[in-house]
Design an enzyme around this catalytic site. Structure first.
Site, mmCIF file in Angstrom:
data_model
loop_
_atom_site.group_PDB
_atom_site.id
_atom_site.type_symbol
_atom_site.label_atom_id
_atom_site.label_comp_id
_atom_site.label_asym_id
_atom_site.label_seq_id
_atom_site.Cartn_x
_atom_site.Cartn_y
_atom_site.Cartn_z
ATOM 1 N N LYS A 9 0.845 -1.093 0.064
ATOM 2 C CA LYS A 9 0.031 -0.059 0.134
ATOM 3 C C LYS A 9 0.862 1.129 0.078
ATOM 4 C CE LYS A 9 -3.764 -2.411 2.583
ATOM 5 N NZ LYS A 9 -4.708 -2.298 3.538
ATOM 6 N N TYR A 49 -12.195 -3.205 -3.266
ATOM 7 C CA TYR A 49 -12.702 -3.149 -1.885
ATOM 8 C C TYR A 49 -14.201 -2.975 -1.845
ATOM 9 C CZ TYR A 49 -8.132 -2.870 0.572
ATOM 10 O OH TYR A 49 -6.973 -2.947 0.952
ATOM 11 N N PHE A 57 -15.242 3.611 6.991
ATOM 12 C CA PHE A 57 -13.805 3.759 6.541
ATOM 13 C C PHE A 57 -13.757 3.496 5.037
ATOM 14 C CE2 PHE A 57 -13.967 -0.796 8.061
ATOM 15 C CZ PHE A 57 -13.474 -1.546 6.746
ATOM 16 N N ARG A 85 -1.782 -14.207 5.364
ATOM 17 C CA ARG A 85 -2.443 -13.647 6.332
ATOM 18 C C ARG A 85 -1.663 -13.770 7.502
ATOM 19 N NH1 ARG A 85 -6.716 -10.320 4.729
ATOM 20 N NH2 ARG A 85 -7.567 -10.661 6.715
ATOM 21 N N ARG A 102 2.570 -6.460 10.311
ATOM 22 C CA ARG A 102 1.809 -5.294 10.960
ATOM 23 C C ARG A 102 2.075 -4.940 12.326
ATOM 24 N NH1 ARG A 102 -3.876 -7.078 7.897
ATOM 25 N NH2 ARG A 102 -3.704 -5.773 5.915
ATOM 26 N N ASN A 112 -1.811 0.078 7.084
ATOM 27 C CA ASN A 112 -1.392 -1.393 7.696
ATOM 28 C C ASN A 112 -0.540 -2.026 6.766
ATOM 29 O OD1 ASN A 112 -3.515 -2.086 5.814
ATOM 30 N ND2 ASN A 112 -4.621 -2.909 7.497
ATOM 31 N N HIS A 115 -2.010 -5.529 1.736
ATOM 32 C CA HIS A 115 -3.154 -5.982 1.516
ATOM 33 C C HIS A 115 -2.760 -7.504 1.147
ATOM 34 C CE1 HIS A 115 -7.048 -7.658 0.174
ATOM 35 N NE2 HIS A 115 -6.306 -8.099 -1.100
ATOM 36 N N GLU A 126 -9.232 -11.363 -7.063
ATOM 37 C CA GLU A 126 -8.267 -10.274 -6.992
ATOM 38 C C GLU A 126 -7.360 -10.321 -8.141
ATOM 39 O OE1 GLU A 126 -9.396 -9.516 -2.218
ATOM 40 O OE2 GLU A 126 -7.377 -10.131 -2.815
HETATM 41 P P1 IDP Z 1 -7.694 -6.774 6.117
HETATM 42 O O1 IDP Z 1 -6.732 -5.950 5.080
HETATM 43 O O2 IDP Z 1 -6.884 -7.079 7.329
HETATM 44 O O3 IDP Z 1 -8.438 -7.833 5.315
HETATM 45 P P2 IDP Z 1 -10.145 -5.650 5.880
HETATM 46 O O4 IDP Z 1 -11.154 -5.580 7.374
HETATM 47 O O5 IDP Z 1 -10.525 -6.351 4.805
HETATM 48 O O6 IDP Z 1 -8.833 -5.790 6.547
HETATM 49 O O7 IDP Z 1 -10.163 -3.982 5.545
HETATM 50 C C1 IDP Z 1 -9.699 -3.666 4.632
HETATM 51 C C2 IDP Z 1 -8.766 -2.219 4.676
HETATM 52 O O8 IDP Z 1 -9.598 -1.103 5.181
HETATM 53 C C3 IDP Z 1 -7.784 -2.511 6.004
HETATM 54 O O9 IDP Z 1 -6.574 -3.134 5.385
HETATM 55 C C4 IDP Z 1 -7.337 -1.228 6.355
HETATM 56 O O10 IDP Z 1 -6.441 -0.491 5.581
HETATM 57 C C5 IDP Z 1 -8.830 -0.568 6.162
HETATM 58 N N1 IDP Z 1 -9.497 -0.538 7.485
HETATM 59 C C6 IDP Z 1 -10.161 -1.631 8.029
HETATM 60 N N2 IDP Z 1 -11.042 -1.276 9.507
HETATM 61 C C7 IDP Z 1 -10.580 0.072 9.447
HETATM 62 C C8 IDP Z 1 -11.127 0.927 10.225
HETATM 63 O O11 IDP Z 1 -11.747 0.495 11.386
HETATM 64 N N3 IDP Z 1 -10.691 2.267 10.060
HETATM 65 C C9 IDP Z 1 -9.910 2.496 9.164
HETATM 66 N N4 IDP Z 1 -9.596 1.738 8.148
HETATM 67 C C10 IDP Z 1 -9.644 0.511 8.021
HETATM 68 MG MG MG Z 2 -9.834 -8.011 3.942
#
Ligand code: IDP
Ligand code: MG
Length: 150
Positions: A9, A49, A57, A85, A102, A112, A115, A126
Site C-alpha cells: 500500500k 474493496y 472507513f 495472512r 503489521r 497497515n 493487503h 483479485e
Molecule cells: P484486512 O486488510 O486485514 O483484510 P479489512 O477488514 O478487509 O482488513 O479492511 C480492509 C482495509 O481497510 C484494511 O486493510 C485497512 O487498510 C482498512 N480498514 C479496516 N478497518 C478499518 C477501520 O476501522 N478504520 C480505518 N480503516 C480500516
Molecule cells: Mg480484507
C-alpha cells in the site's frame, strides 16, 4: 499450490519498507508469480474493496489506496493465502502480534502496509482484477526442492 494477491500500500511505499517486507515473504519460501508497480485507478480500488462500501472507513480507504503508487504481486506456495495472512497479522497494527509484519512495522488500522487475499475465491477474483493471465509466470525456482518436501 495456492496463489494470493498482495498489494504494497502507499504507506509501505512511502515508508520505504517494500524491500524489507518482500524479504519476509521470500524468506518464508513463497515464490513470486507476478509483480508490477502502478497508480491504481479509483474505479479498480473501488471494485477491489467493494465488500466494504457501506463501512464508515470506505471513502478514506479509497483515498488512501489512490494517494500514491502501489506494488502488486502474486505469491504462491502451499496454503499461500493463510500463510501470508498469518505473516501479516491482525488488521490493526496496534493489536497485531509482535513478529508479524503489521505488528512489527505499524501502529494504525488504515495504514497497515500490505493487503493480502483472505480466501481462495477472493484470491482468484483479485488476481483477475489486477493482472492479465499472461502476466502470471509459472517457473522452476532452484531452491524449491529444499523448501517443500511434498
Ligand atoms: P484486512 O486488510 O486485514 O483484510 P479489512 O477488514 O478487509 O482488513 O479492511 C480492509 C482495509 O481497510 C484494511 O486493510 C485497512 O487498510 C482498512 N480498514 C479496516 N478497518 C478499518 C477501520 O476501522 N478504520 C480505518 N480503516 C480500516
Ligand atoms: Mg480484507
Amino acid at each position: 499450490m495456492e496463489r494470493t494477491l498482495i498489494i504494497f500500500k502507499p504507506d509501505a511505499m512511502n515508508r520505504m519498507l517494500v524491500g524489507r517486507i518482500l524479504t519476509r515473504f521470500e524468506e518464508k519460501g513463497l515464490r513470486l508469480a507476478a509483480m508490477k508497480m502502478q497508480r491504481s485507478p479509483r474505479e479498480q480500488v473501488e471494485r477491489h474493496y467493494a465488500v466494504h462500501k457501506d463501512r464508515p472507513f470506505y471513502s478514506a480507504l479509497v483515498e488512501f489506496m489512490t494517494a500514491g503508487p502501489v506494488i502488486l504481486a502474486v505469491l504462491e506456495g502451499p496454503q499461500a493465502i493463510a500463510v501470508v495472512r498469518n505473516l501479516l497479522g491482525a488488521t490493526d497494527g496496534l493489536v497485531a502480534a509482535a513478529g508479524t509484519i503489521r505488528g512489527d512495522f505499524g501502529l494504525d488500522v488504515q495504514y497497515n502496509l500490505v493487503h493480502a487475499s483472505d480466501a481462495p475465491e477472493t484470491a482468484s477474483k483479485e488476481i483477475e482484477l489486477f493482472f492479465k493471465p499472461e502476466e502470471l509466470i509459472t517457473w522452476d525456482r532452484a531452491p524449491d526442492r529444499w523448501i517443500v518436501s511434498r
